[in-house]
Design a protein around this motif. Structure first.
Motif, mmCIF file in Angstrom:
data_model
loop_
_atom_site.group_PDB
_atom_site.id
_atom_site.type_symbol
_atom_site.label_atom_id
_atom_site.label_comp_id
_atom_site.label_asym_id
_atom_site.label_seq_id
_atom_site.Cartn_x
_atom_site.Cartn_y
_atom_site.Cartn_z
ATOM 1 N N ASN A 129 1.097 -1.153 -0.041
ATOM 2 C CA ASN A 129 -0.302 0.078 0.078
ATOM 3 C C ASN A 129 0.939 1.352 0.084
ATOM 4 O O ASN A 129 1.681 1.508 1.115
ATOM 5 C CB ASN A 129 -0.952 -0.050 1.203
ATOM 6 C CG ASN A 129 -1.718 1.263 1.437
ATOM 7 O OD1 ASN A 129 -1.785 2.055 0.415
ATOM 8 N ND2 ASN A 129 -2.562 1.233 2.366
ATOM 9 N N LEU A 130 0.798 1.920 -0.920
ATOM 10 C CA LEU A 130 1.754 3.263 -1.235
ATOM 11 C C LEU A 130 1.467 4.251 -0.135
ATOM 12 O O LEU A 130 2.287 5.103 0.124
ATOM 13 C CB LEU A 130 1.565 3.779 -2.633
ATOM 14 C CG LEU A 130 1.977 3.021 -3.723
ATOM 15 C CD1 LEU A 130 1.748 3.834 -5.096
ATOM 16 C CD2 LEU A 130 3.504 2.758 -3.832
ATOM 17 N N ALA A 131 0.242 4.403 0.669
ATOM 18 C CA ALA A 131 -0.157 5.158 1.461
ATOM 19 C C ALA A 131 0.541 4.640 2.936
ATOM 20 O O ALA A 131 0.369 5.682 3.950
ATOM 21 C CB ALA A 131 -1.841 5.116 1.401
ATOM 22 N N ASP A 132 0.812 3.721 3.016
ATOM 23 C CA ASP A 132 1.376 3.083 4.218
ATOM 24 C C ASP A 132 2.964 3.472 4.299
ATOM 25 O O ASP A 132 3.518 3.077 3.555
ATOM 26 C CB ASP A 132 1.318 1.423 4.290
ATOM 27 C CG ASP A 132 1.768 1.100 5.783
ATOM 28 O OD1 ASP A 132 2.763 1.468 6.396
ATOM 29 O OD2 ASP A 132 1.202 0.084 6.107
ATOM 30 N N ILE A 133 3.566 4.209 5.203
ATOM 31 C CA ILE A 133 4.880 4.704 5.450
ATOM 32 C C ILE A 133 5.570 3.336 5.456
ATOM 33 O O ILE A 133 7.041 3.611 4.771
ATOM 34 C CB ILE A 133 4.964 5.543 6.822
ATOM 35 C CG1 ILE A 133 6.442 6.123 6.534
ATOM 36 C CG2 ILE A 133 5.004 4.625 8.000
ATOM 37 C CD1 ILE A 133 6.643 7.123 7.458
ATOM 38 N N ASN A 134 5.136 2.372 6.073
ATOM 39 C CA ASN A 134 6.220 1.123 5.847
ATOM 40 C C ASN A 134 6.340 0.556 4.296
ATOM 41 O O ASN A 134 7.224 -0.395 4.372
ATOM 42 C CB ASN A 134 5.438 -0.077 6.778
ATOM 43 C CG ASN A 134 5.617 0.371 8.290
ATOM 44 O OD1 ASN A 134 6.672 0.847 8.762
ATOM 45 N ND2 ASN A 134 4.382 0.713 8.866
ATOM 46 N N HIS A 135 5.633 0.975 3.410
ATOM 47 C CA HIS A 135 5.938 0.580 2.093
ATOM 48 C C HIS A 135 7.306 0.764 1.691
ATOM 49 O O HIS A 135 7.758 -0.031 0.568
ATOM 50 C CB HIS A 135 4.867 1.359 1.121
ATOM 51 C CG HIS A 135 5.340 1.038 -0.252
ATOM 52 N ND1 HIS A 135 4.974 -0.269 -0.941
ATOM 53 C CD2 HIS A 135 5.764 1.928 -1.281
ATOM 54 C CE1 HIS A 135 5.116 0.082 -2.114
ATOM 55 N NE2 HIS A 135 5.812 1.073 -2.477
#
Length: 194
Positions: A129-135
């Motif tokens: 998920n591009l919106a997740d900082i952990n990406h």
């Protein structure tokens, strides 16, 4: 398992002569096994070893064969990665190949990692998920991967010196992101069951 395991150098040659295996060399195998260890879900060994080596599940039942020696080598490498990431994560070293000029080529390792991801791609959704900082944990790996149509996983690379510098050094980010990825998945992967 260690006693019957195929030596890694022989395993590399054996993989190169196979068809239908997810790994065509030792570096790809190492990336694949690392994704299994550091990934979001536990899988039964035949579920991931069979596609990794391009073997049938029945190979687990026949000792003394090259297939069984390869299975044993995979189990030994899996256990070594688990041991390292558990007890000394800063010492984790992927098995990368070298280009003819002796530079590191992380591409095969990353392709192996992504091949293992595809076994349970939906389970990897949070990190995809591009919106997740952990990406960002996946970026140094996916940078070296292509999709099923041969296109770069992260889209066309930008032209410029920054991209070229990242291309030369992204492999250095892989060991720490593997350890962080394993920590990321730990709470959900290893939930205590009632």
């Amino acid at each position: 398992m260690t006693a019957v395991a195929m030596p890694l150098e022989k395993l590399d040659l054996w993989l190169q002569s196979r068809t239908g295996a997810a790994a065509t060399n030792l570096s790809m195998l190492d990336g694949f096994v690392t994704a299994v260890v550091a990934g979001p879900v536990s899988m039964d060994p035949p579920e991931w070893i069979c596609p990794l080596l391009g073997i049938e599940v029945d190979a687990f039942n026949h000792g003394g064969t090259p297939e069984f020696a390869a299975i044993s080598a995979v189990a030994v490498r899996h256990n070594a990665i688990v041991e390292t990431l558990t007890n000394a994560p800063k010492t984790f070293e992927p098995i990368f190949v070298r280009k003819p000029n002796r530079d590191i080529d992380a591409g095969p390792w990353c392709e192996g990692f992504y091949a293992a991801m595809k076994l349970r791609l939906s389970a990897w959704a949070p990190l995809r998920n591009l919106a997740d900082i952990n990406h960002g944990l996946l970026l140094p790996i996916l940078f070296h991967c292509v999709d099923d149509q041969g296109r770069p996983m992260l889209g066309p690379p930008r032209n410029g010196p920054e991209t070229e510098q990242f291309r030369r050094t992204a492999y250095k980010d892989i060991p720490p992101v593997v350890e962080k990825m394993r920590q990321y998945w730990m709470p959900s992967r290893f939930k205590t069951r009632p």
